[in-house]
Scaffold this motif. Structure first.
Motif, PDB file in Angstrom:
ATOM      1  N   ASN A   1      53.031  34.323  44.388  1.00 54.27           N
ATOM      2  CA  ASN A   1      52.122  33.875  45.441  1.00 54.27           C
ATOM      3  C   ASN A   1      52.088  34.933  46.544  1.00 54.27           C
ATOM      4  O   ASN A   1      52.565  34.728  47.649  1.00 54.27           O
ATOM      5  CB  ASN A   1      52.589  32.528  45.996  1.00 54.27           C
ATOM      6  N   LEU A   2      51.516  36.106  46.196  1.00 60.68           N
ATOM      7  CA  LEU A   2      51.496  37.242  47.111  1.00 60.68           C
ATOM      8  C   LEU A   2      50.114  37.882  47.164  1.00 60.68           C
ATOM      9  O   LEU A   2      49.431  38.013  46.143  1.00 60.68           O
ATOM     10  CB  LEU A   2      52.510  38.304  46.674  1.00 60.68           C
TER      11      LEU A   2
ATOM     12  N   TYR B   1      43.709  44.007  40.062  1.00 61.02           N
ATOM     13  CA  TYR B   1      44.856  43.525  39.295  1.00 61.02           C
ATOM     14  C   TYR B   1      45.902  42.903  40.223  1.00 61.02           C
ATOM     15  O   TYR B   1      46.417  41.816  39.955  1.00 61.02           O
ATOM     16  CB  TYR B   1      45.470  44.678  38.501  1.00 61.02           C
ATOM     17  N   LEU B   2      46.195  43.560  41.327  1.00 60.37           N
ATOM     18  CA  LEU B   2      47.178  43.034  42.273  1.00 60.37           C
ATOM     19  C   LEU B   2      46.717  41.713  42.890  1.00 60.37           C
ATOM     20  O   LEU B   2      47.549  40.859  43.233  1.00 60.37           O
ATOM     21  CB  LEU B   2      47.457  44.063  43.379  1.00 60.37           C
ATOM     22  N   SER B   3      45.414  41.531  42.998  1.00 60.63           N
ATOM     23  CA  SER B   3      44.888  40.281  43.585  1.00 60.63           C
ATOM     24  C   SER B   3      45.169  39.081  42.689  1.00 60.63           C
ATOM     25  O   SER B   3      45.166  37.931  43.163  1.00 60.63           O
ATOM     26  CB  SER B   3      43.384  40.395  43.832  1.00 60.63           C
ATOM     27  N   TYR B   4      45.427  39.314  41.409  1.00 65.04           N
ATOM     28  CA  TYR B   4      45.712  38.198  40.497  1.00 65.04           C
ATOM     29  C   TYR B   4      47.078  37.563  40.773  1.00 65.04           C
ATOM     30  O   TYR B   4      47.370  36.467  40.294  1.00 65.04           O
ATOM     31  CB  TYR B   4      45.651  38.674  39.042  1.00 65.04           C
ATOM     32  N   PHE B   5      47.925  38.242  41.536  1.00 68.99           N
ATOM     33  CA  PHE B   5      49.241  37.692  41.865  1.00 68.99           C
ATOM     34  C   PHE B   5      49.188  36.762  43.086  1.00 68.99           C
ATOM     35  O   PHE B   5      50.216  36.264  43.525  1.00 68.99           O
ATOM     36  CB  PHE B   5      50.238  38.827  42.136  1.00 68.99           C
ATOM     37  N   THR B   6      47.969  36.562  43.630  1.00 72.68           N
ATOM     38  CA  THR B   6      47.827  35.695  44.792  1.00 72.68           C
ATOM     39  C   THR B   6      48.365  34.296  44.498  1.00 72.68           C
ATOM     40  O   THR B   6      48.992  33.667  45.342  1.00 72.68           O
ATOM     41  CB  THR B   6      46.354  35.606  45.226  1.00 72.68           C
TER      42      THR B   6
END
Length: 323
Positions: free
Chosen positions: A177-178, A227-232
């Protein structure tokens, strides 16, 4: 005349007593023995579960619920237990012999449940968890009261599963959740084909992209950020608390399909390992094509992850390069 009045009063008293008695006994098996549902005037504000000297407290604080006065509880878990507490009905009575064989002889220790509205306790009962029925529990209002199988009409689930003292069950089912700005690095390992593995690093606002050995060029920065936004928010489906110590050990010794190591800008590290999950179809054990078995380094318990939720971060190295 006086005698007639006395007779009328006496008869009226007897009738009133019978009406009260019948009204109580018509709530199946007698209200004093079988009314398991809590009836708050406004809302339930505290739930206390205890077993074997341990205790777990769920308490409403403002608009959220806290677990033992610390972490926020998962909303769906609170909604689930409140529905059980307010809608529970008798499914069937349990005979003394059945209770003796399934509970007493197996030394099943009950979970004692206490339900409060403010400071007032509005309901208490005991839950004996057992696999002997599809509803997962046998309940009593008191130690010496009659035992019953309890359910929620029209909601055929294991209501016994809601009465657990394991804090993990009540916490949000969240793996990651980041925001992208909160991520320092991601190392994705594909253990089935290491040529597909990659790593992303951010230093002083600039990204770098590497293979298993060397830094690569020609990759698309916008795809890295996407790709990093998928870890939201990446959730998991459920905990697997019923794995034996042996099963946990055997699974942990096998190489996972994937391993993701994420380091946040605050310095926290999450290592997620994902293994193949199996299921039974027509009595045969087959791979579950919809789910994986997951675990982080934070504890020894495994959980189930849907491909639908985790698939966005299971990318191949080629995803980051334009064709």
């Amino acid at each position: 005349m006086k005698k007639a009045i006395i007779i009328i009063i006496s008869v009226s008293g007897i009738v009133l007593f019978l009406l009260i008695f019948l009204s109580r006994t018509r709530t199946p098996f007698g209200r004093s023995n079988s009314d398991f549902s809590a009836k708050p005037e406004r809302e339930i504000t505290r739930i206390v579960l205890s077993q074997n000297g341990q205790e777990l407290k769920l308490e409403k604080s403002g608009e959220e619920w806290l677990i033992n006065g610390k972490e926020s509880a998962r909303k769906s878990s609170i909604n689930f237990i409140i529905r059980i507490l307010t809608e529970a009905k008798i499914k069937s009575p349990v005979s003394g012999d059945f209770f003796e064989n399934e509970i007493t002889e197996k030394e099943i220790v009950p979970v004692t449940v206490k339900v409060y509205e403010g400071r007032k306790m509005i309901k208490s009962f005991r839950v004996y968890k057992t696999g002997s029925n599809n509803y997962g529990n046998i309940m009593k209002l008191k130690e010496n009261a009659k035992p019953f199988i309890v359910h929620i009409p029209g909601y055929e689930v294991n209501v016994g599963s809601g009465f657990t003292l394991n804090e993990l069950f009540w916490q949000p089912y969240t793996i990651f959740n980041l925001l992208p700005s909160e991520i320092t690095s991601v190392n994705f390992e594909n253990l089935t084909d290491t040529t597909l593995s990659f790593a992303i690093f951010k230093k002083e606002g600039r990204y770098s992209f590497s293979g298993t050995k060397n830094e690569l060029s020609g990759w698309d920065t916008s795809r890295v950020i996407r790709y990093l936004s998928y870890f939201t928010w990446i959730p998991f489906e459920a905990w697997v608390f019923d794995l034996s110590i042996e099963e946990k050990s055997l699974t942990g010794k096998r190489d996972p399909f994937y391993r993701i190591t994420l380091i946040s800008s605050a310095g926290y590290t999450t290592i997620l390992s994902l293994w193949e999950k199996t299921k039974y179809e027509n009595g045969e054990k087959v791979p579950d094509t919809d789910r994986l078995l997951g675990k982080t380094q934070a504890n020894d318990d495994f959980f189930i992850v849907r491909y639908f939720d985790i698939d966005p971060v299971l990318k191949k190295r080629s995803y980051f390069f334009r064709e």
